[in-house]
Design an enzyme around this catalytic site. Structure first.
Site, PDB file in Angstrom:
ATOM      1  N   ASP A   1      -7.032   0.428  -6.560  1.00 21.12           N
ATOM      2  CA  ASP A   1      -5.989   0.683  -7.561  1.00 21.12           C
ATOM      3  C   ASP A   1      -6.445   1.765  -8.533  1.00 21.12           C
ATOM      4  O   ASP A   1      -5.692   2.672  -8.894  1.00 21.12           O
ATOM      5  CB  ASP A   1      -5.580  -0.612  -8.288  1.00 21.12           C
ATOM      6  CG  ASP A   1      -6.757  -1.523  -8.598  1.00 21.12           C
ATOM      7  OD1 ASP A   1      -7.875  -1.256  -8.117  1.00 21.12           O
ATOM      8  OD2 ASP A   1      -6.579  -2.510  -9.338  1.00 21.12           O
TER       9      ASP A   1
ATOM     10  N   TYR B   1      -4.197  -2.930  10.346  1.00 24.63           N
ATOM     11  CA  TYR B   1      -3.222  -2.417  11.317  1.00 24.63           C
ATOM     12  C   TYR B   1      -3.472  -2.973  12.723  1.00 24.63           C
ATOM     13  O   TYR B   1      -2.598  -2.896  13.582  1.00 24.63           O
ATOM     14  CB  TYR B   1      -3.243  -0.881  11.367  1.00 24.63           C
ATOM     15  CG  TYR B   1      -2.702  -0.216  10.110  1.00 24.63           C
ATOM     16  CD1 TYR B   1      -2.147  -0.972   9.087  1.00 24.63           C
ATOM     17  CD2 TYR B   1      -2.742   1.153   9.953  1.00 24.63           C
ATOM     18  CE1 TYR B   1      -1.660  -0.379   7.936  1.00 24.63           C
ATOM     19  CE2 TYR B   1      -2.255   1.759   8.796  1.00 24.63           C
ATOM     20  CZ  TYR B   1      -1.718   0.983   7.796  1.00 24.63           C
ATOM     21  OH  TYR B   1      -1.238   1.573   6.654  1.00 24.63           O
TER      22      TYR B   1
ATOM     23  N   ASP C   1      -4.688   5.364   4.531  1.00 17.16           N
ATOM     24  CA  ASP C   1      -3.346   5.841   4.852  1.00 17.16           C
ATOM     25  C   ASP C   1      -2.636   6.277   3.573  1.00 17.16           C
ATOM     26  O   ASP C   1      -2.049   7.362   3.486  1.00 17.16           O
ATOM     27  CB  ASP C   1      -2.585   4.673   5.520  1.00 17.16           C
ATOM     28  CG  ASP C   1      -1.309   5.131   6.194  1.00 17.16           C
ATOM     29  OD1 ASP C   1      -1.017   6.330   6.162  1.00 17.16           O
ATOM     30  OD2 ASP C   1      -0.596   4.264   6.748  1.00 17.16           O
TER      31      ASP C   1
END
Ligand code: NAD
Length: 360
Positions: free
Chosen positions: A224, A141, A248
């Site tokens: 995952d 980010y 997030d």
């Protein structure tokens, strides 16, 4: 020396829920002789109206010397027409960056009596208590280079960079190990070390920290698989630590498992363990001023403030137990009511009264 707690009620239902949380903080202060002093300031829309800025200088000065901060929520339709740079939510971004709050703690706790509210079957989630520790100021980010450019062949290309230094990984890792030590002693570090070099380094640093925390058992999981395990068997986790992007996503998955936004607290900490504590929900303008807001997420945020910034774990335990016992009695605010007849629907203040009664 007296420790300073800054209250930032903010907008919408913020003042209503912070008022109830202040009552449990006052109780903890008296019960455990914590020597806390409280001061209130403006942040968000209310600060724009009264002081001309979402994060006014007066609030900044108080925030910088506070030992812990409790925030309600900011924003609302009144300020939606302002340019993006002047909106109430900018106050929140500004205080987070001013105080260098790099560590985001998002517990997903499901009180047994609310198991029906989850999107998963009750037997999978009843008693769920996971803490997600997310790095908040680094990673993809913020990494440079970033942007959209036009290549020499005329095709546009978008770029972001996932970048973490050893120091950034170490400081979030250390807080995660410390949090695990205060809970069940199990830490799962989530990465994508089979593909991404930045997370190979992440894994190495977590392993090296493990030697300092021999009482915490460290495991690793690819992101995952972690996403899959969170919806398959979420109770296997105690504390999860991960970078900004993965955190997030995983923290929102974990939040959904609990089913109710009115129940979720959060904290953002800096290296001095000063923290900003706030409910996950927003200012709920649709119910503001109607005594209908659920104050429990803010009361649980106050419990986190006691645990992580004021070293008052006993008081935090008492408050979490009090919330649990209130739910056990069938007391509900409208947002967590399931329609069963043995439930009693309370307003914001009456729910605060119920928690206070359970504490006493
Ligand atoms: P919201 O969380 O305020 O509300 C979403 C829905 O959940 C609404 O129906 C609301 O009534 C309900 N709700 C939320 N909290 C509740 C509570 N404690 N008790 C009972 N019901 C509750 O999200 P939104 O509607 O998307 O945003 C409203 C405003 O809040 C916007 O201005 C937004 O920018 C702001 N916001 C602020 C924060 C923050 O301060 N951290 C976070 C999210 C949104």
């Amino acid at each position: 020396m007296s420790r300073r707690v800054l209250l930032l009620p903010g907008d919408g239902i913020g003042p209503e829920v912070v008022r109830e949380a202040r009552r449990v903080l006052d109780w903890a202060n008296a019960r455990y002789v914590l020597d806390l002093s409280f001061v209130e300031a403006n942040l968000g829309g209310v600060a724009i109206d009264r002081d001309g800025a979402a994060y006014p200088d007066a609030t900044r000065e108080l925030a910088r010397v506070a030992d812990g901060i409790l925030l309600g929520a900011v924003g609302g339709p009144k300020w939606d027409g302002l340019p993006a740079a002047d909106r109430p939510e900018r106050g929140l971004l500004a205080i987070r960056s001013d105080l260098d709050l790099f560590c985001n703690l998002r517990p997903a706790m499901l009180f047994p009596d609310l198991a029906a509210a989850s999107s998963l079957r009750a037997e999978l989630v009843s008693g769920l208590d996971v803490l997600i520790v997310r790095e908040l100021t680094g990673g993809i980010y913020f990494g440079e280079p970033r942007g959209i450019s036009v290549r020499p062949d005329g095709v546009r290309e978008g770029v972001n960079t996932d970048r973490y230094s050893e120091e950034e990984i170490r400081r979030i890792g250390r807080l995660a190990f410390e949090a695990a030590r205060k809970r069940g002693g199990r830490l799962c570090s989530v990465d994508k070390a089979n593909v991404l070099e930045v997370t190979m380094l992440w894994r190495e640093v977590m392993d090296s920290l493990s030697a300092e925390f021999s009482d915490v058992s460290l495991s690793h999981m690819y992101v995952d698989n972690a996403a899959m395990q969170l919806v398959r068997e979420p109770r296997q986790f105690d504390v999860i630590v991960t970078g900004n992007l993965f955190g997030d996503i995983l923290s929102d998955i974990a939040a959904m498992l609990t089913g109710s936004i009115g129940m979720l607290p959060s904290a953002s900490l800096n290296a001095d363990s000063c923290g900003l504590y706030e409910p996950v929900h927003g200012s709920a303008p649709d119910i503001a001023g109607e005594d209908r807001a659920n104050p429990l997420a803010t009361i649980l945020s106050a419990a986190m403030l006691l645990r992580y910034s004021l070293s008052a774990a006993n008081a935090a335990d008492d408050i979490e137990r009090a919330v649990s016992s209130v739910l056990e009695k069938g007391l509900r605010t409208g947002d967590i009511a399931s329609g069963e007849n043995d439930q009693q629907i309370l307003g914001t203040e009456a729910m605060g009264d119920a928690v206070m009664a359970a504490l006493q």
